[in-house]
Design a protein around this motif. Sequence first.
Motif, PDB file in Angstrom:
ATOM      1  N   GLY A  27     -25.354  35.015   5.329  1.00  0.00           N
ATOM      2  CA  GLY A  27     -24.116  34.841   6.088  1.00  0.00           C
ATOM      3  C   GLY A  27     -23.181  36.019   6.054  1.00  0.00           C
ATOM      4  O   GLY A  27     -22.126  36.006   6.703  1.00  0.00           O
ATOM      5  N   HIS A  28     -23.512  37.072   5.303  1.00  0.00           N
ATOM      6  CA  HIS A  28     -22.660  38.261   5.187  1.00  0.00           C
ATOM      7  C   HIS A  28     -23.327  39.418   5.911  1.00  0.00           C
ATOM      8  O   HIS A  28     -24.551  39.556   5.897  1.00  0.00           O
ATOM      9  CB  HIS A  28     -22.446  38.624   3.722  1.00  0.00           C
ATOM     10  N   VAL A  29     -22.527  40.256   6.548  1.00  0.00           N
ATOM     11  CA  VAL A  29     -23.091  41.409   7.237  1.00  0.00           C
ATOM     12  C   VAL A  29     -23.827  42.297   6.235  1.00  0.00           C
ATOM     13  O   VAL A  29     -23.351  42.541   5.117  1.00  0.00           O
ATOM     14  CB  VAL A  29     -22.000  42.208   7.983  1.00  0.00           C
ATOM     15  N   ALA A  30     -25.002  42.750   6.646  1.00  0.00           N
ATOM     16  CA  ALA A  30     -25.804  43.578   5.751  1.00  0.00           C
ATOM     17  C   ALA A  30     -26.274  44.867   6.412  1.00  0.00           C
ATOM     18  O   ALA A  30     -26.676  45.811   5.724  1.00  0.00           O
ATOM     19  CB  ALA A  30     -27.022  42.792   5.260  1.00  0.00           C
ATOM     20  N   GLY A  31     -26.232  44.893   7.732  1.00  0.00           N
ATOM     21  CA  GLY A  31     -26.699  46.083   8.422  1.00  0.00           C
ATOM     22  C   GLY A  31     -26.304  46.070   9.879  1.00  0.00           C
ATOM     23  O   GLY A  31     -25.710  45.112  10.383  1.00  0.00           O
ATOM     24  N   ALA A  32     -26.637  47.158  10.555  1.00  0.00           N
ATOM     25  CA  ALA A  32     -26.315  47.280  11.974  1.00  0.00           C
ATOM     26  C   ALA A  32     -27.459  47.975  12.684  1.00  0.00           C
ATOM     27  O   ALA A  32     -28.056  48.924  12.156  1.00  0.00           O
ATOM     28  CB  ALA A  32     -25.029  48.072  12.164  1.00  0.00           C
ATOM     29  N   VAL A  33     -27.741  47.488  13.893  1.00  0.00           N
ATOM     30  CA  VAL A  33     -28.706  48.141  14.773  1.00  0.00           C
ATOM     31  C   VAL A  33     -27.896  48.750  15.914  1.00  0.00           C
ATOM     32  O   VAL A  33     -27.185  48.038  16.626  1.00  0.00           O
ATOM     33  CB  VAL A  33     -29.736  47.140  15.324  1.00  0.00           C
ATOM     34  N   LEU A  34     -28.001  50.062  16.069  1.00  0.00           N
ATOM     35  CA  LEU A  34     -27.223  50.757  17.086  1.00  0.00           C
ATOM     36  C   LEU A  34     -27.991  50.791  18.404  1.00  0.00           C
ATOM     37  O   LEU A  34     -29.180  50.475  18.462  1.00  0.00           O
ATOM     38  CB  LEU A  34     -26.886  52.170  16.606  1.00  0.00           C
ATOM     39  N   SER A  35     -27.308  51.188  19.461  1.00  0.00           N
ATOM     40  CA  SER A  35     -27.898  51.127  20.798  1.00  0.00           C
ATOM     41  C   SER A  35     -29.062  52.092  20.975  1.00  0.00           C
ATOM     42  O   SER A  35     -29.879  51.921  21.885  1.00  0.00           O
ATOM     43  CB  SER A  35     -26.823  51.396  21.856  1.00  0.00           C
TER      44      SER A  35
END
Length: 403
Positions: free
Chosen positions: A216-224
């Motif tokens: 439930g916590h942000v762990a990463g990001a996928v960029l465009s």
Amino acid sequence: MSHIVVIGAGQAGSSLVAKLRKDGFDGQITLIGEEPQIPYQRPPLSKAYLLGEMTVDRLYLRPESFYAENDIQLELSETAVAIDRKNKVVIAGGKQIAFDQLALTTGSVPRRLPGAIGGELEGVHVVRTLADIDAMAPAVTEGRHALIVGGGYIGLEAAAVCAKRGLHVTLVEMADRILQRVAAPETSNYFRALHRDHGVVIREGIGLARLTEANGHVAGAVLSDGTEIGVDLVVVGVGITPATELAEAAGLEIENGIRVDSHGRTSDPSIWAAGDCASFPYKGGRIRLESVPNAIDQAEIVAQNMMGAEKDYVATPWFWSDQYDVKLQIAGLNTGYDRVVTRAGEGRTMSFWYYLGDQLLAVDAMNDPRAYMVGKRLIDSGKTADPEVVGDPEADLKPLLKA
């Protein structure tokens, strides 16, 4: 006894009720605010307050005793849910509050990331209220990785604070460059270099595709562009929108904010608006200004007009931003410029002067209060500045004021 009700207990609301009393209004005043705190400053929240350099009590615009001493009724932790224009009643906190005149100083709300891409995960923050910053503060810890979404002034200020606190910072901006909507490429270049010198990774022309989560916590990001990065917190700085929902539901005219005339009156003669939420006439057009100076000045004019002054509000736009050891001061609006003249100083001292033809429109001054002061006075008085003098770092600017 006449009763003035003000909805919105921010900078504009606080300034409006204070001005009413200062100028002798002796009727009832009620100030309604959604937050539990008395009116406070917002600009230091994401800077001095988040850095631990300013305590809560120093944020308050006026001490709590001010409101009691001036017989201003505070209705805090209350949300105004409806305006009954026919019966002149505000519905808030489960009760009806009758008014003779009403002022809307509802401010603005931050844009959030869609829930579909992870915008509702824990660890995803916006920068607007004291509660927002209090929720963010524990995560702003040395060694963590912060993702800043948005390369406007809010995003850049958040990046600066995180970098100063020892976090690894990545900033993504969908546009071709940071500050693209509000500043010239020269100003963008200046602040890009400033942030990179402090270790911030800036990705321009790159958007956020989605956030990933763990429990439930942000762990990463996928960029465009497909890049994946691990992150511990996300700060969203993708702009704000005027808080017009209440006014719109009441049938007031909306035009990029609550539409007011030059006196601050809405389409209902008993209702006024000021601050971030209000759009007003300006140089043959209509604008809405998101700034502390505008909130104060417009609110004070509205207070006078609620008492019958019939004064036009003549805006003199100016703004500021603090990032690291740089203070940016902006005078005027650069809309429509066709060239920029650079005035270079020592170190990080620099200013960029915007012109349309021969007319000076605006000045961005970095660590250069003299350039800002001269530029602002020229713009406010409708004068211009000789570009050759401006561009000569050895030339004294002050004689321009006498030209």
